[in-house]
Every structure is written in C-alpha cells, then in structure tokens.
Write a protein that holds these residues in place. Structure first.
Motif, PDB file in Angstrom:
ATOM      1  N   ALA A  24      -9.158  24.272 -11.650  1.00  0.00           N
ATOM      2  CA  ALA A  24      -9.707  25.419 -10.749  1.00  0.00           C
ATOM      3  C   ALA A  24      -9.052  25.608  -9.340  1.00  0.00           C
ATOM      4  O   ALA A  24      -9.255  26.502  -8.573  1.00  0.00           O
ATOM      5  N   ILE A  25      -8.293  24.396  -8.955  1.00  0.00           N
ATOM      6  CA  ILE A  25      -7.477  24.632  -7.537  1.00  0.00           C
ATOM      7  C   ILE A  25      -6.176  25.388  -7.767  1.00  0.00           C
ATOM      8  O   ILE A  25      -5.861  26.495  -7.418  1.00  0.00           O
ATOM      9  N   CYS A  26      -5.070  24.696  -8.707  1.00  0.00           N
ATOM     10  CA  CYS A  26      -3.891  25.259  -8.675  1.00  0.00           C
ATOM     11  C   CYS A  26      -3.843  26.483  -9.675  1.00  0.00           C
ATOM     12  O   CYS A  26      -2.854  27.343  -9.746  1.00  0.00           O
ATOM     13  N   GLN A  27      -4.651  26.359 -10.691  1.00  0.00           N
ATOM     14  CA  GLN A  27      -4.840  27.615 -11.931  1.00  0.00           C
ATOM     15  C   GLN A  27      -3.572  27.532 -12.386  1.00  0.00           C
ATOM     16  O   GLN A  27      -3.085  28.352 -13.382  1.00  0.00           O
ATOM     17  N   ARG A  28      -2.678  26.421 -12.568  1.00  0.00           N
ATOM     18  CA  ARG A  28      -1.567  26.297 -13.327  1.00  0.00           C
ATOM     19  C   ARG A  28      -1.825  25.126 -14.729  1.00  0.00           C
ATOM     20  O   ARG A  28      -1.249  25.515 -15.782  1.00  0.00           O
ATOM     21  N   ALA A  29      -2.527  24.168 -14.343  1.00  0.00           N
ATOM     22  CA  ALA A  29      -2.522  23.123 -15.379  1.00  0.00           C
ATOM     23  C   ALA A  29      -3.536  23.470 -16.275  1.00  0.00           C
ATOM     24  O   ALA A  29      -4.749  24.055 -15.854  1.00  0.00           O
ATOM     25  N   THR A  30      -3.135  23.264 -17.647  1.00  0.00           N
ATOM     26  CA  THR A  30      -4.208  23.728 -18.484  1.00  0.00           C
ATOM     27  C   THR A  30      -4.903  22.431 -19.318  1.00  0.00           C
ATOM     28  O   THR A  30      -5.503  22.721 -20.114  1.00  0.00           O
ATOM     29  N   PRO A  42      -2.679  16.006 -10.024  1.00  0.00           N
ATOM     30  CA  PRO A  42      -2.195  16.263  -8.710  1.00  0.00           C
ATOM     31  C   PRO A  42      -3.054  17.172  -7.573  1.00  0.00           C
ATOM     32  O   PRO A  42      -3.127  16.616  -6.637  1.00  0.00           O
ATOM     33  N   CYS A  43      -3.988  17.924  -8.258  1.00  0.00           N
ATOM     34  CA  CYS A  43      -4.712  18.340  -7.277  1.00  0.00           C
ATOM     35  C   CYS A  43      -6.011  17.293  -6.798  1.00  0.00           C
ATOM     36  O   CYS A  43      -6.427  17.434  -5.779  1.00  0.00           O
ATOM     37  N   ASN A  44      -6.494  16.647  -7.912  1.00  0.00           N
ATOM     38  CA  ASN A  44      -7.494  15.619  -7.632  1.00  0.00           C
ATOM     39  C   ASN A  44      -7.130  14.449  -6.702  1.00  0.00           C
ATOM     40  O   ASN A  44      -7.724  14.338  -5.889  1.00  0.00           O
ATOM     41  N   VAL A  45      -5.855  13.973  -6.763  1.00  0.00           N
ATOM     42  CA  VAL A  45      -5.511  12.889  -5.836  1.00  0.00           C
ATOM     43  C   VAL A  45      -4.642  13.371  -4.829  1.00  0.00           C
ATOM     44  O   VAL A  45      -4.843  13.156  -3.546  1.00  0.00           O
ATOM     45  N   GLY A  46      -3.545  14.222  -5.120  1.00  0.00           N
ATOM     46  CA  GLY A  46      -2.732  14.850  -4.018  1.00  0.00           C
ATOM     47  C   GLY A  46      -3.388  15.664  -2.914  1.00  0.00           C
ATOM     48  O   GLY A  46      -3.239  15.714  -1.831  1.00  0.00           O
ATOM     49  N   VAL A  47      -4.437  16.570  -3.411  1.00  0.00           N
ATOM     50  CA  VAL A  47      -5.082  17.490  -2.416  1.00  0.00           C
ATOM     51  C   VAL A  47      -6.131  16.877  -2.018  1.00  0.00           C
ATOM     52  O   VAL A  47      -6.445  16.527  -0.830  1.00  0.00           O
ATOM     53  N   LEU A  48      -7.144  16.931  -3.074  1.00  0.00           N
ATOM     54  CA  LEU A  48      -8.690  16.480  -2.361  1.00  0.00           C
ATOM     55  C   LEU A  48      -8.799  15.160  -2.124  1.00  0.00           C
ATOM     56  O   LEU A  48      -9.224  14.472  -1.084  1.00  0.00           O
ATOM     57  N   GLY A  49      -8.114  14.326  -2.866  1.00  0.00           N
ATOM     58  CA  GLY A  49      -8.051  12.692  -2.638  1.00  0.00           C
ATOM     59  C   GLY A  49      -7.393  12.508  -1.206  1.00  0.00           C
ATOM     60  O   GLY A  49      -8.032  11.791  -0.401  1.00  0.00           O
ATOM     61  N   HIS A  50      -6.166  12.984  -1.014  1.00  0.00           N
ATOM     62  CA  HIS A  50      -5.252  12.621   0.355  1.00  0.00           C
ATOM     63  C   HIS A  50      -6.165  12.965   1.312  1.00  0.00           C
ATOM     64  O   HIS A  50      -6.148  12.533   2.357  1.00  0.00           O
TER      65      HIS A  50
END
Length: 146
Positions: A71-77, A109-117
């Motif tokens: 939902a965030i980066c729209q790259r990972a499937t 990466p979005c879960n830990v790197g963006v929202l988590g951080h």
C-alpha cells in the motif's frame, strides 16, 4: 536370492505413472512442492486469523484492493516474501489485534523502515514529504554560491 527394490510411486499422479516418489506421502517432486505451498498458505491464513483477527479471505481481498502490491511503495508484490498486515498498535494491547485496527498490507521495508522507524508519527511523515518535494538543502547550497 535377490529381492527387487520396489520403487514408490506418487499417490497424486495418475495410475500407471512412472514418476518416482522420493518425498513423504509418497509424492513426486512436483506434487511435493504443491503440498508444501498449500501447507504454507494454510499456516499463513491461520496466523493472520489468530494474530490480526481477519481471515485469509480478508487478507486476499485487502491485497486485491491494493492491486496486489504494498500500500505504501506499490512495488513489492509478496512474490518472494509475503506482505505484512499493518495495524494500529495503540488499539489493542498485547500480541493480537481485534481486526478493526488493520490499516493495510505492506512490505517489510515499508513496515519496519518507514512506519516502524517513524513510530506512526504523522508530523514526521509530513516532514519527509516536505524534504522530497521542497529540497530544503538546495536553499542552503544556493546561499553558499553567492
């Protein structure tokens, strides 16, 4: 007297198939991979239900609504590593969720790197957007050139 070695045949393949079945079941390599995939999928469905309070059908529906991507980066499937269920940690104490606080399906990466951080800090996310859009360092650099 020599006893002939019996070769196990896959229990899923059609009768008369000559494919060897070296894997438990007995299964051939193809049907063994299918069985493993099915077991992993079922285990993930049980974990999502137990941990986040949504069923595997809800997980797939959310992912489909996101066009099958994070939902965030729209790259990972999720082709290599399954996407994570993001939820509001302030809603439910403990290790399980009620299901009403599920926000989206996102990549690691979005879960830990963006929202988590950023610890779900909306103001920090706004500052990150400002950095991308406004490039504040450019004003400093331009001031040095004068």
């Amino acid at each position: 007297m020599n006893n002939p070695i019996s070769i196990r045949r896959c229990k899923v393949c059609p009768a008369g198939s000559k494919r060897p079945a070296p894997h438990p079941g007995p299964r051939c390599s193809t049907h063994h991979r299918e069985a493993l995939r099915s077991r992993r999928s079922n285990a993930h469905g049980r974990m999502v239900t137990r941990t986040y309070g949504i069923g595997p059908n809800a997980y797939m529906a959310i992912l489909a609504a996101q066009n099958g991507t994070c939902a965030i980066c729209q790259r990972a499937t999720g082709a290599t590593k399954r996407l994570a269920v993001d939820h509001d940690h302030t809603c439910c104490p403990g290790k399980t969720s009620c299901g009403k606080c599920v926000r989206a399906i996102i990549c690691q990466p979005c879960n830990v790197g963006v929202l988590g951080h950023l610890r779900d800090d909306v103001e920090a996310l706004k500052r990150a957007i400002a950095v991308i859009q406004d490039r504040p360092a450019q004003a400093v650099i331009m001031g040095l050139d004068e």
